[in-house]
Each structure stands twice: as C-alpha cells, then as structure tokens.
Design a protein around this motif. Structure first.
Motif, short mmCIF file in Angstrom:
data_model
loop_
_atom_site.label_atom_id
_atom_site.label_comp_id
_atom_site.label_asym_id
_atom_site.label_seq_id
_atom_site.Cartn_x
_atom_site.Cartn_y
_atom_site.Cartn_z
N VAL A 249 -10.68 92.41 -18.10
CA VAL A 249 -10.43 91.23 -18.92
C VAL A 249 -9.11 91.36 -19.67
O VAL A 249 -8.29 90.44 -19.67
CB VAL A 249 -11.61 91.00 -19.91
N ASP A 250 -8.86 92.50 -20.31
CA ASP A 250 -7.63 92.68 -21.09
C ASP A 250 -6.38 92.60 -20.22
O ASP A 250 -5.36 92.06 -20.64
CB ASP A 250 -7.66 94.00 -21.85
N ASP A 251 -6.45 93.14 -19.00
CA ASP A 251 -5.31 93.08 -18.08
C ASP A 251 -5.00 91.64 -17.69
O ASP A 251 -3.83 91.24 -17.63
CB ASP A 251 -5.57 93.92 -16.83
N ALA A 252 -6.04 90.86 -17.41
CA ALA A 252 -5.85 89.46 -17.04
C ALA A 252 -5.24 88.67 -18.19
O ALA A 252 -4.31 87.88 -17.99
CB ALA A 252 -7.17 88.83 -16.60
N ILE A 253 -5.74 88.90 -19.39
CA ILE A 253 -5.18 88.21 -20.56
C ILE A 253 -3.70 88.53 -20.70
O ILE A 253 -2.87 87.63 -20.88
CB ILE A 253 -5.96 88.59 -21.85
N GLN A 254 -3.36 89.80 -20.60
CA GLN A 254 -1.97 90.23 -20.75
C GLN A 254 -1.06 89.58 -19.71
O GLN A 254 0.05 89.16 -20.02
CB GLN A 254 -1.89 91.75 -20.64
N LYS A 255 -1.53 89.46 -18.48
CA LYS A 255 -0.70 88.91 -17.40
C LYS A 255 -0.59 87.38 -17.45
O LYS A 255 0.42 86.81 -17.06
CB LYS A 255 -1.24 89.33 -16.04
N LEU A 256 -1.64 86.69 -17.93
CA LEU A 256 -1.69 85.23 -17.83
C LEU A 256 -1.32 84.49 -19.10
O LEU A 256 -0.88 83.34 -19.04
CB LEU A 256 -3.10 84.80 -17.39
N GLU A 257 -1.49 85.14 -20.24
CA GLU A 257 -1.26 84.47 -21.52
C GLU A 257 0.20 84.02 -21.66
O GLU A 257 1.12 84.77 -21.36
CB GLU A 257 -1.62 85.43 -22.66
N GLY A 258 0.37 82.77 -22.08
CA GLY A 258 1.71 82.24 -22.36
C GLY A 258 2.39 81.56 -21.19
O GLY A 258 3.48 81.02 -21.35
N GLN B 41 -4.84 78.87 -19.81
CA GLN B 41 -6.15 78.43 -20.26
C GLN B 41 -7.22 79.48 -19.92
O GLN B 41 -8.12 79.72 -20.71
CB GLN B 41 -6.52 77.08 -19.65
N LEU B 42 -7.08 80.13 -18.77
CA LEU B 42 -8.01 81.20 -18.41
C LEU B 42 -7.88 82.35 -19.41
O LEU B 42 -8.87 82.90 -19.86
CB LEU B 42 -7.78 81.68 -16.98
N ALA B 43 -6.65 82.71 -19.76
CA ALA B 43 -6.44 83.76 -20.76
C ALA B 43 -7.10 83.39 -22.08
O ALA B 43 -7.76 84.22 -22.72
CB ALA B 43 -4.94 84.02 -20.96
N ARG B 44 -6.97 82.14 -22.49
CA ARG B 44 -7.60 81.68 -23.73
C ARG B 44 -9.12 81.75 -23.63
O ARG B 44 -9.80 82.13 -24.59
CB ARG B 44 -7.16 80.26 -24.06
N ALA B 45 -9.65 81.38 -22.47
CA ALA B 45 -11.10 81.44 -22.26
C ALA B 45 -11.59 82.88 -22.35
O ALA B 45 -12.62 83.16 -22.97
CB ALA B 45 -11.46 80.84 -20.90
N LEU B 46 -10.85 83.80 -21.76
CA LEU B 46 -11.22 85.21 -21.79
C LEU B 46 -11.14 85.77 -23.20
O LEU B 46 -12.00 86.57 -23.61
CB LEU B 46 -10.35 86.02 -20.83
N LYS B 47 -10.12 85.36 -23.96
CA LYS B 47 -10.02 85.81 -25.35
C LYS B 47 -11.20 85.28 -26.17
O LYS B 47 -11.78 86.02 -26.98
CB LYS B 47 -8.70 85.33 -25.97
N GLN B 48 -11.57 84.04 -25.96
CA GLN B 48 -12.71 83.45 -26.66
C GLN B 48 -13.99 84.22 -26.30
O GLN B 48 -14.83 84.51 -27.17
CB GLN B 48 -12.86 81.98 -26.32
N TYR B 49 -14.12 84.56 -25.03
CA TYR B 49 -15.28 85.33 -24.58
C TYR B 49 -15.34 86.68 -25.32
O TYR B 49 -16.38 87.08 -25.82
CB TYR B 49 -15.22 85.55 -23.07
N LYS B 50 -14.20 87.38 -25.38
CA LYS B 50 -14.16 88.68 -26.04
C LYS B 50 -14.55 88.57 -27.50
O LYS B 50 -15.24 89.45 -28.02
CB LYS B 50 -12.74 89.27 -25.93
N GLU B 51 -14.10 87.52 -28.17
CA GLU B 51 -14.40 87.34 -29.60
C GLU B 51 -15.88 87.09 -29.84
O GLU B 51 -16.40 87.44 -30.90
CB GLU B 51 -13.57 86.20 -30.17
N SER B 52 -16.55 86.51 -28.87
CA SER B 52 -17.97 86.17 -29.04
C SER B 52 -18.92 87.24 -28.52
O SER B 52 -20.12 87.11 -28.67
CB SER B 52 -18.27 84.83 -28.38
N HIS B 53 -18.37 88.28 -27.89
CA HIS B 53 -19.25 89.34 -27.33
C HIS B 53 -18.87 90.70 -27.86
O HIS B 53 -17.94 91.08 -28.30
CB HIS B 53 -19.16 89.35 -25.80
#
Length: 81
Positions: free
Chosen positions: A47-56, A69-81
């Motif tokens: 998850v963290d690798d995908a966020i790093q590559k896709l964010e922005g 948007q996928l990076a944002r979705a993954l970040k939201q997921y991390k915050e809630s779990h």
C-alpha cells in the motif's frame, strides 16, 4: 472497500487489501485501458509503495487523476485501519 472519486472521469474505485498488500483494484468508469493498466500494476504492491508512486499525478489540467484518486483512497484506508 469502495471509494467515491472526485474530479476525474471514473466514478468509484473498489479495492481489496490483504494486510499491507493490495490484492485487487477495480475502477468504475474512466479510461478503460488506463485504469485496467493501473489496477494490474498495483496488484500485489505494498500500500505505501503504491501511494508513493501514484500520489500527485495530474490528468491534463485537472489537479488530480485516477491514479492520484487511488492513492487518496489507499491513504483513507490506512487512516481507518
């Protein structure tokens, strides 16, 4: 998990996480070839690798994109779990 997108052609991203690894991603709407490609590339990725590559990533003059948007979705997921 389902994430309602904003500012892009796709309307929603459905994804499944197993531990800290992306199991599957499905974009609803958007540019079919591009979203399928992104979904396949991130399957099996941490998850963290995908966020790093896709964010922005931007789409043309838009301040976001389907990958962003996928990076944002993954970040939201991390915050809630």
């Amino acid at each position: 998990m389902n994430y309602r997108t904003s500012g892009v052609c796709s309307q929603q991203i459905n994804f499944e996480i197993d531990g800290d690894t992306i199991k599957s991603v499905e974009f609803i709407g958007g540019c079919s070839g591009n979203t399928q490609g992104v979904a396949r590339l991130v399957a099996g990725m941490k998850v963290d690798d995908a966020i790093q590559k896709l964010e922005g990533i931007k789409c043309g003059f838009r301040p976001t994109s389907c990958p962003d948007q996928l990076a944002r979705a993954l970040k939201q997921y991390k915050e809630s779990h």
